[in-house]
Design a protein around this motif. Sequence first.
Motif, PDB file in Angstrom:
ATOM      1  N   ARG A 128      -3.205   7.430  -2.907  1.00 29.30           N
ATOM      2  CA  ARG A 128      -4.222   6.402  -2.637  1.00 29.30           C
ATOM      3  C   ARG A 128      -4.066   5.846  -1.230  1.00 29.30           C
ATOM      4  O   ARG A 128      -5.052   5.584  -0.538  1.00 29.30           O
ATOM      5  CB  ARG A 128      -4.144   5.291  -3.675  1.00 29.30           C
ATOM      6  CG  ARG A 128      -4.701   5.716  -5.029  1.00 29.30           C
ATOM      7  CD  ARG A 128      -4.585   4.640  -6.066  1.00 29.30           C
ATOM      8  NE  ARG A 128      -5.280   3.421  -5.655  1.00 29.30           N
ATOM      9  CZ  ARG A 128      -5.115   2.242  -6.261  1.00 29.30           C
ATOM     10  NH1 ARG A 128      -4.288   2.130  -7.283  1.00 29.30           N
ATOM     11  NH2 ARG A 128      -5.769   1.190  -5.844  1.00 29.30           N
ATOM     12  N   GLU A 129      -2.833   5.669  -0.788  1.00 33.04           N
ATOM     13  CA  GLU A 129      -2.606   5.170   0.567  1.00 33.04           C
ATOM     14  C   GLU A 129      -3.073   6.192   1.614  1.00 33.04           C
ATOM     15  O   GLU A 129      -3.709   5.835   2.602  1.00 33.04           O
ATOM     16  CB  GLU A 129      -1.133   4.851   0.779  1.00 33.04           C
ATOM     17  CG  GLU A 129      -0.840   4.330   2.171  1.00 33.04           C
ATOM     18  CD  GLU A 129       0.624   4.044   2.412  1.00 33.04           C
ATOM     19  OE1 GLU A 129       0.922   3.514   3.500  1.00 33.04           O
ATOM     20  OE2 GLU A 129       1.464   4.341   1.543  1.00 33.04           O
ATOM     21  N   ALA A 130      -2.758   7.466   1.416  1.00 31.54           N
ATOM     22  CA  ALA A 130      -3.195   8.511   2.346  1.00 31.54           C
ATOM     23  C   ALA A 130      -4.718   8.597   2.373  1.00 31.54           C
ATOM     24  O   ALA A 130      -5.321   8.824   3.425  1.00 31.54           O
ATOM     25  CB  ALA A 130      -2.579   9.860   1.970  1.00 31.54           C
ATOM     26  N   TYR A 131      -5.352   8.404   1.229  1.00 28.70           N
ATOM     27  CA  TYR A 131      -6.821   8.369   1.177  1.00 28.70           C
ATOM     28  C   TYR A 131      -7.351   7.163   1.948  1.00 28.70           C
ATOM     29  O   TYR A 131      -8.263   7.281   2.774  1.00 28.70           O
ATOM     30  CB  TYR A 131      -7.295   8.315  -0.277  1.00 28.70           C
ATOM     31  CG  TYR A 131      -8.740   7.920  -0.419  1.00 28.70           C
ATOM     32  CD1 TYR A 131      -9.760   8.785  -0.027  1.00 28.70           C
ATOM     33  CD2 TYR A 131      -9.097   6.668  -0.912  1.00 28.70           C
ATOM     34  CE1 TYR A 131     -11.083   8.407  -0.132  1.00 28.70           C
ATOM     35  CE2 TYR A 131     -10.419   6.290  -1.021  1.00 28.70           C
ATOM     36  CZ  TYR A 131     -11.406   7.158  -0.628  1.00 28.70           C
ATOM     37  OH  TYR A 131     -12.721   6.787  -0.719  1.00 28.70           O
ATOM     38  N   ASP A 132      -6.786   6.012   1.696  1.00 28.91           N
ATOM     39  CA  ASP A 132      -7.252   4.764   2.298  1.00 28.91           C
ATOM     40  C   ASP A 132      -7.058   4.744   3.816  1.00 28.91           C
ATOM     41  O   ASP A 132      -7.922   4.292   4.555  1.00 28.91           O
ATOM     42  CB  ASP A 132      -6.500   3.589   1.661  1.00 28.91           C
ATOM     43  CG  ASP A 132      -7.191   2.257   1.836  1.00 28.91           C
ATOM     44  OD1 ASP A 132      -8.321   2.217   2.359  1.00 28.91           O
ATOM     45  OD2 ASP A 132      -6.601   1.245   1.435  1.00 28.91           O
ATOM     46  N   MET A 133      -5.937   5.237   4.291  1.00 23.84           N
ATOM     47  CA  MET A 133      -5.607   5.153   5.712  1.00 23.84           C
ATOM     48  C   MET A 133      -6.091   6.344   6.540  1.00 23.84           C
ATOM     49  O   MET A 133      -6.367   6.203   7.731  1.00 23.84           O
ATOM     50  CB  MET A 133      -4.089   5.006   5.887  1.00 23.84           C
ATOM     51  CG  MET A 133      -3.511   3.733   5.293  1.00 23.84           C
ATOM     52  SD  MET A 133      -3.958   2.254   6.232  1.00 23.84           S
ATOM     53  CE  MET A 133      -5.174   1.515   5.157  1.00 23.84           C
ATOM     54  N   PHE A 134      -6.213   7.535   5.912  1.00 23.24           N
ATOM     55  CA  PHE A 134      -6.570   8.744   6.655  1.00 23.24           C
ATOM     56  C   PHE A 134      -7.848   9.422   6.158  1.00 23.24           C
ATOM     57  O   PHE A 134      -8.332  10.342   6.796  1.00 23.24           O
ATOM     58  CB  PHE A 134      -5.428   9.769   6.591  1.00 23.24           C
ATOM     59  CG  PHE A 134      -4.176   9.311   7.255  1.00 23.24           C
ATOM     60  CD1 PHE A 134      -4.004   9.430   8.622  1.00 23.24           C
ATOM     61  CD2 PHE A 134      -3.150   8.747   6.510  1.00 23.24           C
ATOM     62  CE1 PHE A 134      -2.842   9.003   9.240  1.00 23.24           C
ATOM     63  CE2 PHE A 134      -1.987   8.317   7.113  1.00 23.24           C
ATOM     64  CZ  PHE A 134      -1.828   8.438   8.483  1.00 23.24           C
ATOM     65  N   GLY A 135      -8.339   9.036   4.983  1.00 22.37           N
ATOM     66  CA  GLY A 135      -9.534   9.665   4.431  1.00 22.37           C
ATOM     67  C   GLY A 135      -9.271  10.984   3.734  1.00 22.37           C
ATOM     68  O   GLY A 135     -10.199  11.752   3.481  1.00 22.37           O
ATOM     69  N   ILE A 136      -8.026  11.275   3.383  1.00 19.75           N
ATOM     70  CA  ILE A 136      -7.683  12.529   2.701  1.00 19.75           C
ATOM     71  C   ILE A 136      -8.027  12.373   1.225  1.00 19.75           C
ATOM     72  O   ILE A 136      -7.522  11.480   0.557  1.00 19.75           O
ATOM     73  CB  ILE A 136      -6.198  12.871   2.887  1.00 19.75           C
ATOM     74  CG1 ILE A 136      -5.882  13.040   4.369  1.00 19.75           C
ATOM     75  CG2 ILE A 136      -5.833  14.128   2.098  1.00 19.75           C
ATOM     76  CD1 ILE A 136      -4.401  13.113   4.698  1.00 19.75           C
ATOM     77  N   LYS A 137      -8.896  13.263   0.725  1.00 26.76           N
ATOM     78  CA  LYS A 137      -9.312  13.202  -0.681  1.00 26.76           C
ATOM     79  C   LYS A 137      -8.382  14.068  -1.520  1.00 26.76           C
ATOM     80  O   LYS A 137      -8.199  15.244  -1.224  1.00 26.76           O
ATOM     81  CB  LYS A 137     -10.751  13.682  -0.823  1.00 26.76           C
ATOM     82  CG  LYS A 137     -11.757  12.825  -0.096  1.00 26.76           C
ATOM     83  CD  LYS A 137     -13.154  13.420  -0.204  1.00 26.76           C
ATOM     84  CE  LYS A 137     -13.966  13.041   0.984  1.00 26.76           C
ATOM     85  NZ  LYS A 137     -14.043  14.044   2.028  1.00 26.76           N
ATOM     86  N   PHE A 138      -7.821  13.463  -2.564  1.00 23.14           N
ATOM     87  CA  PHE A 138      -6.933  14.190  -3.464  1.00 23.14           C
ATOM     88  C   PHE A 138      -7.712  14.543  -4.724  1.00 23.14           C
ATOM     89  O   PHE A 138      -8.045  13.666  -5.524  1.00 23.14           O
ATOM     90  CB  PHE A 138      -5.689  13.349  -3.776  1.00 23.14           C
ATOM     91  CG  PHE A 138      -4.791  13.214  -2.580  1.00 23.14           C
ATOM     92  CD1 PHE A 138      -3.814  14.162  -2.331  1.00 23.14           C
ATOM     93  CD2 PHE A 138      -4.961  12.175  -1.678  1.00 23.14           C
ATOM     94  CE1 PHE A 138      -3.008  14.071  -1.214  1.00 23.14           C
ATOM     95  CE2 PHE A 138      -4.159  12.069  -0.562  1.00 23.14           C
ATOM     96  CZ  PHE A 138      -3.179  13.014  -0.325  1.00 23.14           C
TER      97      PHE A 138
END
Length: 176
Positions: A128-138
Amino acid sequence: MKSPEEIFELLKSKFGDAVLELDSEKPVESVISAAPLEIDKICAFLKDEEGFEFDSLMNLSGVDDFNGEKTKDDNDNEVMKGGTSSVFYHLESVKLKHKLTLKVSTNRDNPEVASVEEVWRSADWHEREAYDMFGIKFLNHHNLIRILMPYDWEGGYPLRKDYENPEFYKGMKVPY
């Protein structure tokens, strides 16, 4: 305890082209690169297979590689076109006392990576942090929503290297 080279060879024989390369030239831990849409299968194997037993995801972090074509926008700000974003997975086997770092790289314009949340529950907030900060969709993450920024934030992804703070949020001046 297996060396990164041994693990790489075993993963390459099991997963073929989904395991891309072993980088052991850096003065830090060796890194095994894998395909972003196959990382969940590789991680499940590393966790469950006897002799590997990577039972702990110590850290999962996003990175903006900032390696695309740099251009200037109308305000003379540097903007990135293309390039990649990466995700690093730091794994540990507490039982066997060995560690491993995995890496996946994905297109920066539409970054999609298979979620490892079902392999290690601790990946939930990291992804969730990587999505929030970088836009990476998991992909297949059960609750991929913002964790640090407001839920309705539309100002971009703050840890991307070409991020610009918006001047206003909901009519309020953003202090920076």
